[in-house]
Design an enzyme around this catalytic site. Structure first.
Site, PDB file in Angstrom:
ATOM      1  N   SER A 131      39.987  54.009  89.885  1.00 24.64           N
ATOM      2  CA  SER A 131      41.336  52.745  89.475  1.00 24.64           C
ATOM      3  C   SER A 131      42.091  53.206  91.136  1.00 24.64           C
ATOM      4  O   SER A 131      42.179  54.486  91.753  1.00 24.64           O
ATOM      5  CB  SER A 131      41.747  52.585  89.090  1.00 24.64           C
ATOM      6  OG  SER A 131      42.718  51.443  89.025  1.00 24.64           O
ATOM      7  N   GLY A 132      41.906  51.932  91.848  1.00 28.32           N
ATOM      8  CA  GLY A 132      43.021  52.054  93.077  1.00 28.32           C
ATOM      9  C   GLY A 132      42.919  51.956  93.908  1.00 28.32           C
ATOM     10  O   GLY A 132      43.117  51.497  95.265  1.00 28.32           O
ATOM     11  N   LYS A 185      39.064  52.561  81.361  1.00 27.63           N
ATOM     12  CA  LYS A 185      38.866  52.187  83.092  1.00 27.63           C
ATOM     13  C   LYS A 185      39.235  50.142  81.954  1.00 27.63           C
ATOM     14  O   LYS A 185      39.358  49.626  83.170  1.00 27.63           O
ATOM     15  CB  LYS A 185      38.008  52.118  83.195  1.00 27.63           C
ATOM     16  CG  LYS A 185      37.963  51.626  85.038  1.00 27.63           C
ATOM     17  CD  LYS A 185      39.247  51.529  85.661  1.00 27.63           C
ATOM     18  CE  LYS A 185      39.349  51.019  87.174  1.00 27.63           C
ATOM     19  NZ  LYS A 185      38.603  49.876  87.341  1.00 27.63           N
ATOM     20  N   HIS A 188      41.822  49.912  81.299  1.00 29.33           N
ATOM     21  CA  HIS A 188      42.972  49.783  82.026  1.00 29.33           C
ATOM     22  C   HIS A 188      43.060  48.235  82.937  1.00 29.33           C
ATOM     23  O   HIS A 188      44.137  47.686  83.288  1.00 29.33           O
ATOM     24  CB  HIS A 188      42.326  50.861  83.684  1.00 29.33           C
ATOM     25  CG  HIS A 188      43.377  50.295  85.052  1.00 29.33           C
ATOM     26  ND1 HIS A 188      42.522  49.738  85.761  1.00 29.33           N
ATOM     27  CD2 HIS A 188      44.483  51.231  84.954  1.00 29.33           C
ATOM     28  CE1 HIS A 188      43.257  49.534  87.058  1.00 29.33           C
ATOM     29  NE2 HIS A 188      44.513  50.664  86.584  1.00 29.33           N
ATOM     30  N   ASN A 189      42.361  47.967  82.683  1.00 28.28           N
ATOM     31  CA  ASN A 189      41.283  46.362  83.365  1.00 28.28           C
ATOM     32  C   ASN A 189      41.948  45.256  82.504  1.00 28.28           C
ATOM     33  O   ASN A 189      42.385  44.226  83.503  1.00 28.28           O
ATOM     34  CB  ASN A 189      40.064  46.578  83.870  1.00 28.28           C
ATOM     35  CG  ASN A 189      39.829  47.201  85.557  1.00 28.28           C
ATOM     36  OD1 ASN A 189      40.359  48.069  85.869  1.00 28.28           O
ATOM     37  ND2 ASN A 189      39.112  46.286  85.863  1.00 28.28           N
ATOM     38  N   GLU A 192      45.922  45.586  83.624  1.00 29.33           N
ATOM     39  CA  GLU A 192      45.374  44.824  85.182  1.00 29.33           C
ATOM     40  C   GLU A 192      45.888  43.288  84.507  1.00 29.33           C
ATOM     41  O   GLU A 192      46.709  42.837  85.286  1.00 29.33           O
ATOM     42  CB  GLU A 192      44.635  45.304  85.786  1.00 29.33           C
ATOM     43  CG  GLU A 192      44.258  44.903  87.178  1.00 29.33           C
ATOM     44  CD  GLU A 192      43.006  44.880  87.983  1.00 29.33           C
ATOM     45  OE1 GLU A 192      42.600  46.403  87.896  1.00 29.33           O
ATOM     46  OE2 GLU A 192      42.090  44.092  88.170  1.00 29.33           O
ATOM     47  N   TYR A 193      44.791  42.593  84.278  1.00 34.97           N
ATOM     48  CA  TYR A 193      44.541  41.225  83.842  1.00 34.97           C
ATOM     49  C   TYR A 193      45.379  40.575  83.361  1.00 34.97           C
ATOM     50  O   TYR A 193      46.114  39.582  83.348  1.00 34.97           O
ATOM     51  CB  TYR A 193      43.686  40.655  83.094  1.00 34.97           C
ATOM     52  CG  TYR A 193      41.884  40.916  84.316  1.00 34.97           C
ATOM     53  CD1 TYR A 193      41.365  41.817  84.973  1.00 34.97           C
ATOM     54  CD2 TYR A 193      41.637  39.215  83.113  1.00 34.97           C
ATOM     55  CE1 TYR A 193      40.390  41.338  84.882  1.00 34.97           C
ATOM     56  CE2 TYR A 193      39.965  39.537  84.081  1.00 34.97           C
ATOM     57  CZ  TYR A 193      39.460  40.283  84.635  1.00 34.97           C
ATOM     58  OH  TYR A 193      38.134  39.915  85.278  1.00 34.97           O
ATOM     59  N   HIS A 454      36.749  32.850  48.355  1.00 36.53           N
ATOM     60  CA  HIS A 454      36.336  34.135  48.990  1.00 36.53           C
ATOM     61  C   HIS A 454      37.760  34.988  48.426  1.00 36.53           C
ATOM     62  O   HIS A 454      37.372  36.795  49.330  1.00 36.53           O
ATOM     63  CB  HIS A 454      36.935  34.008  50.324  1.00 36.53           C
ATOM     64  CG  HIS A 454      35.969  32.782  51.220  1.00 36.53           C
ATOM     65  ND1 HIS A 454      34.518  33.773  51.108  1.00 36.53           N
ATOM     66  CD2 HIS A 454      35.997  31.799  51.867  1.00 36.53           C
ATOM     67  CE1 HIS A 454      33.995  32.009  52.015  1.00 36.53           C
ATOM     68  NE2 HIS A 454      34.880  31.685  52.515  1.00 36.53           N
TER      69      HIS A 454
HETATM   70  C1  6PG Z   1      40.467  49.227  90.042  1.00 32.50           C
HETATM   71  C2  6PG Z   1      40.289  47.207  89.798  1.00 32.50           C
HETATM   72  C3  6PG Z   1      38.882  47.669  90.711  1.00 32.50           C
HETATM   73  C4  6PG Z   1      38.581  45.596  91.077  1.00 32.50           C
HETATM   74  C5  6PG Z   1      37.921  45.113  89.758  1.00 32.50           C
HETATM   75  C6  6PG Z   1      38.190  43.714  90.051  1.00 32.50           C
HETATM   76  O1  6PG Z   1      41.239  49.670  89.067  1.00 32.50           O
HETATM   77  O2  6PG Z   1      40.782  49.508  91.111  1.00 32.50           O
HETATM   78  O3  6PG Z   1      40.477  47.203  88.981  1.00 32.50           O
HETATM   79  O4  6PG Z   1      38.103  48.576  89.685  1.00 32.50           O
HETATM   80  O5  6PG Z   1      39.385  45.657  91.990  1.00 32.50           O
HETATM   81  O6  6PG Z   1      36.837  45.542  89.293  1.00 32.50           O
HETATM   82  O7  6PG Z   1      37.837  42.935  88.441  1.00 32.50           O
HETATM   83  P1  6PG Z   1      37.673  41.708  88.365  1.00 32.50           P
HETATM   84  O8  6PG Z   1      36.862  41.336  89.070  1.00 32.50           O
HETATM   85  O9  6PG Z   1      37.486  41.488  86.926  1.00 32.50           O
HETATM   86  O10 6PG Z   1      39.279  40.871  88.310  1.00 32.50           O
END
Ligand code: 6PG
Length: 474
Positions: A131-132, A185, A188-189, A192-193, A454
């Site tokens: 990531s990054g 990971k 992590h995403n 991030e969302y 149930h």
């Molecule tokens: C990271 C990001 C990277 C990418 C995502 C975007 O950690 O560097 O998460 O992996 O930018 O895949 O994800 P979406 O397209 O699902 O928003």
């Protein structure tokens, strides 16, 4: 000039991420052979690699022959079928004991299948989350490797040297066997969302309820980023509001369509959490809101018919901004809490044996969700490694207590003005439910037994029970 069997590592795929990683590895003294089908990408790398021990080609045989044996090869290609196609292409060229690493955002179940498939050919396989973004790849990402520990040990010093550093510690560590790296990971995403949706909600309410322009928004997010909310996502958010559009000369954000895309990793997190029955409502809502944003035409039609109360702010503007800052902090904590709680359950179910303190530590730098808060989270797990939820940590609980009044106030204001704050609401509802020793699920148990026999459990004795409910006569 390529020399046989002299390069330390191979890189398949030299788009921006792959190329930046090659340069990063080379900065740290590693020689790298790189390959791409696309001649243009090879030329770009050749231009940048002058004076470096880096070799780029489009020829798979030349690439494979250039590597020291046993080979250590990184794949940085789009997740999905392309990964399998690349494996099929290179498999006949590899020898027993070689190592293939997938550094893309692959689904962890695909990684499990690939490990099994390659085992038959005695090729080692590691799923590695990274990531990054482009800048992280060049200057230090957070790296989440999983796979056999003895094989990881062979590449550990390279990973340590290219990863981001916080307090002189590399933002990478072996996370666990099998697909552990790709699982971490994925979560992590998911986080991030959640964080991105929460920041978007702050933007919505600041813009529509307080009528702030882009300069004011830049200042608010810049200020927040200097305090306890300090994080990469707030830092880039502040920058976004002052970016000029090269076409119109106006602020770029005003010209960007309000319909978000996704590659799917957030949705994968939600799906897996449903499978494991772990509640992660903020992440679920963030995925749903990206989906809802894509219904732009419908939203425009609905807006003509369905009117909101449109109440304006009733009270002091700067006090409201402080409350919003606290509300974001509150929901940021609950978002990490949900992601970490999912990791804790997945760790047992999938036998990853994850160390959550280590995960919080390696997320403190390099990655998209890096934030000062991760140090508090790391400390919580250092005090109690098997903590089921960080909401149970005294230090974290105290922070939530202090900011809960603010989030209630902000949500009220959003409701009154018809401004949707679903992730904040989800975050507060999660908190209120999690801290409830009694929930109305007793009624759900009764309903299930009423219409479907149930059965239910009782709170005053052991066992399962069924009742012939007092059905009304038809
Ligand atoms: C990271 C990001 C990277 C990418 C995502 C975007 O950690 O560097 O998460 O992996 O930018 O895949 O994800 P979406 O397209 O699902 O928003």
């Amino acid at each position: 000039m390529m020399k046989d069997k002299t390069y330390d590592f191979g890189m398949i795929g030299i788009g921006t991420m792959g190329r930046n990683l090659v340069l990063n590895m080379s900065d740290h003294g590693y020689s790298v052979a790189a390959i791409d089908r696309n001649q243009e990408q090879v030329e770009v790398l050749k231009k940048e690699n002058e004076g470096r021990n880096v070799f780029a080609t489009t020829d798979p045989h030349e690439f494979i022959n250039s590597l020291k044996t046993p080979r250590a090869i990184i794949m940085l290609v789009p997740a999905g079928k392309i990964v399998d196609a690349v494996i099929q292409e290179y498999l006949p060229l590899l020898s027993e004991g070689d190592l293939l690493m997938d550094w893309g955002n692959s689904h962890y179940t695909d990684t499990n299948a690939r490990i099994e498939q390659l085992e038959k050919s005695k090729i080692h396989f590691m799923g590695v989350g990274i990531s990054g973004g482009e800048s992280g790849a060049r200057h230090g990402p957070s790296i989440m490797p999983g796979g056999p520990k003895d094989i990881f040990d062979l590449v550990a010093s390279m990973l340590d040297s290219i990863a981001a550093k916080v307090d002189n510690e590399p933002c990478t560590a072996w996370l666990g066997p099998g697909s552990a790296g790709h699982y971490v990971k994925m979560v992590h995403n998911g986080i991030e969302y959640g964080l991105m949706q929460l920041i978007a909600e702050c933007y919505h309410i600041l813009k529509e309820l307080l009528g702030m322009d882009d300069d004011e928004l830049h200042h608010v997010f810049t200020n927040w980023n200097q305090g306890k909310l300090h994080s990469f996502l707030l830092e880039i958010t502040a920058d976004i509001f002052i970016q000029q559009d090269e076409i119109t000369g106006q602020r770029l954000i005003e010209k960007i369509l309000d319909s978000a895309h996704q590659k799917g990793t957030g949705g994968w997190t939600s799906e897996d959490a449903m499978e494991l029955q772990v509640p992660i409502p903020v992440i679920d809502i963030a995925v749903s809101m990206r989906n809802l944003s894509a219904y732009k035409k419908d939203r425009m039609l609905a807006g003509l018919k369905l009117k909101s109360p449109k109440e304006m702010l009733n009270g002091n503007k700067s006090e409201f901004i402080s409350s919003l800052e606290e509300a974001f902090y509150f929901s940021m904590i609950t978002t990490y809490a949900q992601g970490m709680a999912l990791l804790q359950v997945a760790s047992g179910t999938y036998q990853y044996n994850l160390n959550l303190e280590t995960i919080a530590r390696i997320w403190r730098g390099g990655c998209i969700i890096r934030a000062s808060l991760l140090e508090d989270i790391r400390l919580a797990y250092s005090r109690k490694p098997d903590l089921s939820n960080i909401l149970l940590d005294d230090n974290i609980a105290e922070k939530l207590q202090k900011s809960q009044e603010a989030i209630r106030k902000v949500i009220h204001a959003g409701i009154d003005a018809g401004i949707p704050l679903p992730a904040m609401m989800g975050s507060l509802a999660y908190f209120d439910s999690y801290r409830s020793s009694w929930l109305p699920a007793s009624l759900i148990q009764a309903q299930r037994d009423y219409f479907g026999a149930h059965t239910y459990e009782r709170n005053d004795r052991e066992g399962t029970f069924h009742t012939i409910w007092n059905h009304k006569e038809d």
